[in-house]
Design a protein around this motif. Structure first.
Motif, PDB file in Angstrom:
ATOM      1  N   ARG A 209       0.840  -1.205   0.000  1.00 57.86           N
ATOM      2  CA  ARG A 209       0.000   0.000   0.000  1.00 57.86           C
ATOM      3  C   ARG A 209       0.865   1.242   0.000  1.00 57.86           C
ATOM      4  O   ARG A 209       1.937   1.266   0.605  1.00 57.86           O
ATOM      5  CB  ARG A 209      -0.905   0.017   1.243  1.00 57.86           C
ATOM      6  N   TYR A 240      -5.422   9.920  -5.978  1.00 54.72           N
ATOM      7  CA  TYR A 240      -5.514   9.068  -4.787  1.00 54.72           C
ATOM      8  C   TYR A 240      -6.913   9.035  -4.179  1.00 54.72           C
ATOM      9  O   TYR A 240      -7.085   8.516  -3.073  1.00 54.72           O
ATOM     10  CB  TYR A 240      -4.512   9.540  -3.736  1.00 54.72           C
ATOM     11  N   SER A 243      -7.945   5.609  -3.228  1.00 54.98           N
ATOM     12  CA  SER A 243      -6.983   4.806  -2.457  1.00 54.98           C
ATOM     13  C   SER A 243      -6.381   5.606  -1.303  1.00 54.98           C
ATOM     14  O   SER A 243      -5.228   5.396  -0.936  1.00 54.98           O
ATOM     15  CB  SER A 243      -5.868   4.294  -3.378  1.00 54.98           C
TER      16      SER A 243
END
Length: 278
Positions: A209, A240, A243
């Motif tokens: 990640r 982003y 995420s």
């Protein structure tokens, strides 16, 4: 009371809780023990894995200081902070949604006049932020305090760079008039990584990640007679958004950023905040 076995482990531990224990504490600890023991059985936790976990938690605690709270960071990246926030801030349809507070708020930011520029370092693409503070019926709210803060064009908050950024850079408080409107000038925020030089960052790396948060402006909106609102507005189109390392994005909080021509600012970001009676 039976002896401890693998099968009755949670019951054996919870049976030791004293009769005079606070009821809420009993409820919380009983559930915690049940879920923790079920987790260990479910994955057949090995001794080496448990030893590693103890070491990880120890390193996490050693990383904590007055300036940094690695356990909050751990809670954030596991989505636990957002879950607790969601449970405690359920709101009716039409109300602005909450999201995580973040670690960089500073109380008692300067009170500024409407339209003032909060960007003091001269960096970044200028942006006009404006909108209204409303109740659920669409009526303007007078006297609402809008506390705002963001990173600078380099992706750092002023408290992360004392002596480099001016104090109170990209921060300010504004109070609405009878029309409920607010406006201020800042910069179009940029995405940035959360601190990833400690155990939590190492964990993210092992999990494949990234540590980035999408670009956002922080808002704390407080008005007499209404629930406190802690939220962000996110820059639409940020890479982003889907995420976010701390899971703070909600669809309703993605704000438009309109590019302007021949104006005092490069960008304009309109957004209305709808508060719930307290």
């Amino acid at each position: 009371m039976s002896y401890f076995t693998e099968e009755n482990s949670a019951d054996a531990v919870n049976a030791r809780i004293g009769a005079d224990t606070d009821p809420r504490l009993r409820e919380v600890m009983t559930a915690l023990v049940k879920h923790l023991h079920a987790f260990a059985r479910d994955i057949t936790l090995t001794q080496d894995e448990w030893d590693y976990a103890i070491g990880f938690l120890t390193r996490t605690g050693q990383m904590c200081s007055d300036e940094r709270q690695e356990f909050i960071l751990l809670s954030d990246v596991l989505g636990f902070s957002m879950l607790v926030d969601s449970i405690n801030n359920r709101r009716p349809a039409g109300a602005t949604e909450n999201t995580v507070f973040g670690p960089f708020h500073v109380a008692d930011a300067p009170i500024r006049e409407m339209g003032a520029n909060i960007s003091l370092d001269g960096k970044g693409e200028s942006c006009l932020f404006e909108g209204r503070v409303l109740d659920l019926d669409g009526n303007p709210i007078k006297g609402a305090c809008i506390d705002v803060w963001s990173d600078n064009a380099d992706g750092y908050y002023d408290v992360q760079q004392p002596g480099i950024q001016p104090k109170w850079n990209n921060r300010g408080r504004f109070f609405t008039g009878a029309d409920g409107r607010y406006s201020f000038r800042g910069i179009k925020p940029v995405s940035y990584p959360i601190p990833d030089d400690g155990p939590v960052g190492q964990m993210l790396g092992h999990l494949g990640r990234h540590p980035f948060r999408p670009a956002h402006m922080h808002y704390l909106v407080i008005a007499p007679g209404f629930q406190k609102l802690v939220t962000h507005t996110f820059v639409g189109g940020d890479e982003y958004l889907t995420s976010d390392a701390v899971f703070g994005v909600k669809q309703s909080l993605i704000a438009p950023y309109e590019r302007l021509e021949g104006a005092d600012t490069v960008w304009r970001s309109p957004f209305d905040f709808v508060l719930v009676p307290g």
